[in-house]
Design a protein around this motif. Structure first.
Motif, PDB file in Angstrom:
ATOM      1  N   GLU A 182       0.833  -1.211   0.000  1.00  0.00           N
ATOM      2  CA  GLU A 182       0.000   0.000   0.000  1.00  0.00           C
ATOM      3  C   GLU A 182       0.861   1.252   0.000  1.00  0.00           C
ATOM      4  OE1 GLU A 182      -2.864   0.099   3.080  1.00  0.00           O
ATOM      5  OE2 GLU A 182      -3.975  -1.658   2.384  1.00  0.00           O
ATOM      6  N   ASP A 183       1.918   1.239   0.776  1.00  0.00           N
ATOM      7  CA  ASP A 183       2.804   2.393   0.827  1.00  0.00           C
ATOM      8  C   ASP A 183       3.511   2.607  -0.501  1.00  0.00           C
ATOM      9  OD1 ASP A 183       2.094   2.921   3.408  1.00  0.00           O
ATOM     10  OD2 ASP A 183       3.955   2.206   4.320  1.00  0.00           O
ATOM     11  N   ILE A 184       3.920   1.518  -1.117  1.00  0.00           N
ATOM     12  CA  ILE A 184       4.601   1.634  -2.412  1.00  0.00           C
ATOM     13  C   ILE A 184       3.663   2.232  -3.450  1.00  0.00           C
ATOM     14  CG2 ILE A 184       5.503   0.277  -4.353  1.00  0.00           C
ATOM     15  CD1 ILE A 184       6.837  -1.528  -2.245  1.00  0.00           C
ATOM     16  N   ILE A 185       2.429   1.771  -3.466  1.00  0.00           N
ATOM     17  CA  ILE A 185       1.448   2.301  -4.421  1.00  0.00           C
ATOM     18  C   ILE A 185       1.159   3.771  -4.127  1.00  0.00           C
ATOM     19  CG2 ILE A 185      -0.971   2.145  -5.153  1.00  0.00           C
ATOM     20  CD1 ILE A 185      -0.730  -0.910  -4.735  1.00  0.00           C
TER      21      ILE A 185
ATOM     22  N   GLY B  89      -1.678   6.035  -5.058  1.00  0.00           N
ATOM     23  CA  GLY B  89      -2.762   5.146  -4.647  1.00  0.00           C
ATOM     24  C   GLY B  89      -3.675   4.665  -5.751  1.00  0.00           C
ATOM     25  N   THR B  90      -3.292   4.873  -7.025  1.00  0.00           N
ATOM     26  CA  THR B  90      -4.212   4.552  -8.127  1.00  0.00           C
ATOM     27  C   THR B  90      -4.047   3.136  -8.695  1.00  0.00           C
ATOM     28  OG1 THR B  90      -2.686   5.452  -9.793  1.00  0.00           O
ATOM     29  CG2 THR B  90      -4.304   6.963  -8.839  1.00  0.00           C
ATOM     30  N   SER B  91      -3.088   2.371  -8.208  1.00  0.00           N
ATOM     31  CA  SER B  91      -2.835   1.046  -8.758  1.00  0.00           C
ATOM     32  C   SER B  91      -3.585  -0.044  -8.004  1.00  0.00           C
ATOM     33  CB  SER B  91      -1.330   0.746  -8.731  1.00  0.00           C
ATOM     34  OG  SER B  91      -0.621   1.670  -9.524  1.00  0.00           O
ATOM     35  N   VAL B  92      -3.517  -1.254  -8.533  1.00  0.00           N
ATOM     36  CA  VAL B  92      -4.115  -2.427  -7.895  1.00  0.00           C
ATOM     37  C   VAL B  92      -3.013  -3.210  -7.188  1.00  0.00           C
ATOM     38  CG1 VAL B  92      -5.345  -4.602  -8.265  1.00  0.00           C
ATOM     39  CG2 VAL B  92      -5.924  -2.576  -9.637  1.00  0.00           C
ATOM     40  N   GLU B  93      -3.207  -3.472  -5.913  1.00  0.00           N
ATOM     41  CA  GLU B  93      -2.225  -4.219  -5.130  1.00  0.00           C
ATOM     42  C   GLU B  93      -2.185  -5.674  -5.569  1.00  0.00           C
ATOM     43  OE1 GLU B  93      -1.575  -5.432  -0.426  1.00  0.00           O
ATOM     44  OE2 GLU B  93      -2.672  -3.598  -0.943  1.00  0.00           O
ATOM     45  N   LEU B  94      -0.978  -6.243  -5.653  1.00  0.00           N
ATOM     46  CA  LEU B  94      -0.816  -7.632  -6.074  1.00  0.00           C
ATOM     47  C   LEU B  94      -0.127  -8.463  -4.996  1.00  0.00           C
ATOM     48  CD1 LEU B  94       0.431  -7.208  -9.772  1.00  0.00           C
ATOM     49  CD2 LEU B  94      -1.915  -7.504  -8.956  1.00  0.00           C
ATOM     50  N   ALA B  95      -0.479  -9.737  -4.955  1.00  0.00           N
ATOM     51  CA  ALA B  95       0.191 -10.678  -4.061  1.00  0.00           C
ATOM     52  C   ALA B  95       0.811 -11.830  -4.837  1.00  0.00           C
ATOM     53  CB  ALA B  95      -0.788 -11.228  -3.026  1.00  0.00           C
TER      54      ALA B  95
ATOM     55  N   PHE C 141       0.684 -11.905   1.551  1.00  0.00           N
ATOM     56  CA  PHE C 141       1.898 -11.313   2.111  1.00  0.00           C
ATOM     57  C   PHE C 141       1.659  -9.901   2.635  1.00  0.00           C
ATOM     58  CE2 PHE C 141       3.886 -14.427  -0.894  1.00  0.00           C
ATOM     59  CZ  PHE C 141       4.517 -15.201   0.075  1.00  0.00           C
ATOM     60  N   ASP C 142       0.527  -9.702   3.289  1.00  0.00           N
ATOM     61  CA  ASP C 142       0.346  -8.425   3.971  1.00  0.00           C
ATOM     62  C   ASP C 142       1.506  -8.210   4.943  1.00  0.00           C
ATOM     63  OD1 ASP C 142      -1.976  -7.890   2.645  1.00  0.00           O
ATOM     64  OD2 ASP C 142      -3.312  -8.432   4.296  1.00  0.00           O
ATOM     65  N   GLN C 143       1.938  -6.967   5.068  1.00  0.00           N
ATOM     66  CA  GLN C 143       3.139  -6.692   5.856  1.00  0.00           C
ATOM     67  C   GLN C 143       3.018  -7.237   7.279  1.00  0.00           C
ATOM     68  OE1 GLN C 143       4.152  -2.596   6.987  1.00  0.00           O
ATOM     69  NE2 GLN C 143       6.232  -2.960   6.255  1.00  0.00           N
ATOM     70  N   ASP C 144       4.033  -7.989   7.687  1.00  0.00           N
ATOM     71  CA  ASP C 144       4.112  -8.556   9.038  1.00  0.00           C
ATOM     72  C   ASP C 144       5.590  -8.599   9.400  1.00  0.00           C
ATOM     73  OD1 ASP C 144       4.184 -10.129  11.344  1.00  0.00           O
ATOM     74  OD2 ASP C 144       2.499 -11.382  10.683  1.00  0.00           O
TER      75      ASP C 144
ATOM     76  N   GLU D 126      11.721   3.169  -2.042  1.00  0.00           N
ATOM     77  CA  GLU D 126      10.784   2.817  -0.978  1.00  0.00           C
ATOM     78  C   GLU D 126      11.080   1.427  -0.423  1.00  0.00           C
ATOM     79  OE1 GLU D 126       7.652   3.037   1.745  1.00  0.00           O
ATOM     80  OE2 GLU D 126       8.709   4.590   0.624  1.00  0.00           O
ATOM     81  N   LEU D 127      11.421   0.483  -1.299  1.00  0.00           N
ATOM     82  CA  LEU D 127      11.766  -0.866  -0.848  1.00  0.00           C
ATOM     83  C   LEU D 127      12.997  -0.838   0.056  1.00  0.00           C
ATOM     84  CD1 LEU D 127      11.228  -2.841  -4.177  1.00  0.00           C
ATOM     85  CD2 LEU D 127       9.993  -3.240  -2.046  1.00  0.00           C
ATOM     86  N   ALA D 128      13.983  -0.035  -0.311  1.00  0.00           N
ATOM     87  CA  ALA D 128      15.190   0.065   0.510  1.00  0.00           C
ATOM     88  C   ALA D 128      14.852   0.540   1.916  1.00  0.00           C
ATOM     89  CB  ALA D 128      16.189   1.015  -0.148  1.00  0.00           C
TER      90      ALA D 128
END
Length: 507
Positions: A296-299, A305-311, A330-333, A369-371
């Protein structure tokens, strides 16, 4: 915005891109001229329809070459150079009726012989070839011949229900083998010139078989160093159309001068993990990385916030073939991620390099953001920006990398989305290998019942997710700015720039 790659090799020059950005044409398009300029951020490389692999090249060649069937902007696969197809009950023979009244750009008439030659060449079946298919997906083709009634019969080594989307492969004149230097197709535009680092110019096909099309006399695909360089030219009026924008860049445009169009897609942005290098060959490490990421943060950061989240490895845009039960896997944990790192023997973390193409801002921003997020589990992600040609040669073709951020494109067909995960696929640049996935992918084309095929696709997606083969992030919304001097442009749900319907506003 994104560089979406299908399969394999192109070379480009970072110097050319830089020179183009600094010395590019600043002359504004003349509204009286029936022309249009499209901004692109990838240096073109391949103009042969049977060896082209980069989606950025394909989006240009969509206007030059045509196949027996062709996608429209709604994602439908429609008859094109064939008027219809008959598929045998066991899906081992495809028989095409070839359209009359079609001319190639060199003035010659399209006939069944051209189709036979083109499909044999693509499938590696010409006497001058070694049997290796130029279009790898057509490798199952055993023979192509003209039937007694003049139709073209394509016979397969074994039945396949999943081959139709590959009959979009470009048809060229019989015996022609100079496509790279002088492309000749049947499309709405003819290839005029290519100036490295600057542009590809297409001109109107006056003999196009679809009467009344195209409207424009000339289309220039102008190379820009990156999104910001293209945005500058767009605002200055030297570019009419610029696709793959991010919402924050769109907000900078004058709404009186541009129409902003958007559409969903079947693109998959991936934080690709090279499964063949340590410690990414460890399942627990790959799982930990997945749980550490906040999609969600990356999007939010990259696409407002306009994209579709993928797993997993497929977008919901693929309908029933997508398995929604995998959503949220893989929701953040962070606690689980840290535990998995410890179980893998990396409780103190490790260093990792992300090699990312510098000309695609969304991927660079995603890597940043990933870093930030991976620091929470002790992973120090170093970002290495490279030009597009280097990325293709080093990362995609050479597989000499640890991680990368890229977006994957495919035809609007589930098999094309997933075939890259077969262990022997040329497109398997993440070096993923699972014998069960290989078996399922081999079984899918042999399965006639659509419900059964859908279940097999779900099984493949489930295995890819269980193996945490990479980190799937988002299906980015495609956003394109179009000058108000033009109309008729459509945003496709796949990586295409169709200029056949574009015309001057009010005409």
């Amino acid at each position: 915005m994104h560089r979406f790659i299908t399969k394999a090799v192109v070379t480009a020059s970072a110097l050319c891109l830089t020179v183009a950005a600094l010395a590019g044409c600043t002359k504004k398009p003349d509204a009286a001229n029936n022309n249009a300029v499209v901004g692109i951020t990838q240096e073109p490389g391949i103009f042969d329809p049977h060896t082209v692999v980069a989606a950025g090249d394909k989006e240009i060649l969509f206007n030059v070459y045509e196949g027996l069937f062709k996608y429209d902007y709604e994602g439908n696969l429609n008859p094109c150079l064939a008027t219809d197809v008959e598929i045998s009950s066991d899906a081992s023979v495809y028989t095409f009726t070839i359209r009359d009244g079609v001319k190639f750009h060199d003035g010659s008439d399209l006939d069944a012989g051209d189709v036979v030659y083109s499909l044999k060449r693509a499938a590696g079946l010409l006497d001058t070839q070694d049997g290796t298919a130029l279009v790898s997906e057509l490798d199952p083709v055993k023979d192509v011949a003209i039937a007694s009634d003049g139709r073209v019969e394509v016979t397969l080594e074994s039945p396949s229900t999943e081959l139709m989307c590959y009959f979009t492969t470009g048809i060229i004149p019989e015996g022609y083998d100079n496509c790279q230097a002088a492309p000749v197709g049947t499309g709405p535009f003819k290839f005029e010139s290519y100036t490295p680092g600057q542009s590809v110019i297409l001109v109107k096909n006056e003999n196009y078989w679809q009467k009344g099309l195209p409207y424009l006399d000339k289309v220039t695909f102008k190379v820009c160093a990156d999104m910001d360089a293209g945005l500058t030219e767009l605002a200055a009026g030297s570019i009419d159309i610029f696709p793959y924008l991010t919402p924050d860049r769109v907000s900078q445009l004058d709404s009186a001068k541009f129409n902003v169009l958007s559409n969903g897609s079947n693109m998959v942005q991936i934080f690709a993990l090279n499964n063949a290098v340590e410690p990414l060959n460890n399942l627990k490490v790959r799982q930990a990385i997945n749980y550490a990421v906040n999609r969600e943060d990356i999007i939010s950061v990259t696409m407002d916030g306009t994209s579709v989240e993928l797993a997993t490895a497929m977008s919901p845009a693929m309908g029933s073939y997508y398995d929604s039960s995998l959503d949220g896997t893989f929701d953040q944990d962070l606690e689980k991620a840290k535990s998995l790192m410890a179980e893998a023997g990396y409780e103190n973390g490790f260093d990792l390099t992300c090699t990312v193409p510098s000309n695609y801002l969304i991927h660079v921003n995603t890597a940043v953001e990933l870093a930030s997020e991976l620091k929470a589990i002790g992973i120090n992600l170093e970002i290495k920006q490279v030009d597009w040609g280097t990325w293709l040669e080093q990362v995609y073709k050479g597989r000499q990398y640890e991680t990368t951020v890229i977006a994957l494109t495919s035809s609007y067909a589930p098999y094309d989305v997933l075939e890259r995960y077969q262990s022997t696929s040329d497109g398997n640049f993440i070096n993923y290998s699972n014998s069960e996935v290989d078996k399922l992918m081999a079984q899918i084309p042999l399965t006639a019942d659509n419900n059964e095929r859908t279940e097999l696709y779900h099984q493949v997606l489930g295995l890819l997710t269980a193996d945490a083969c990479s980190v799937y992030l988002q299906d980015p919304t495609t956003i394109t700015a179009v000058s108000t001097r033009l109309e008729g442009y459509h945003v496709y749900p796949m990586y295409v720039q169709d200029m056949s319907q574009v015309k001057l506003a009010g005409n």
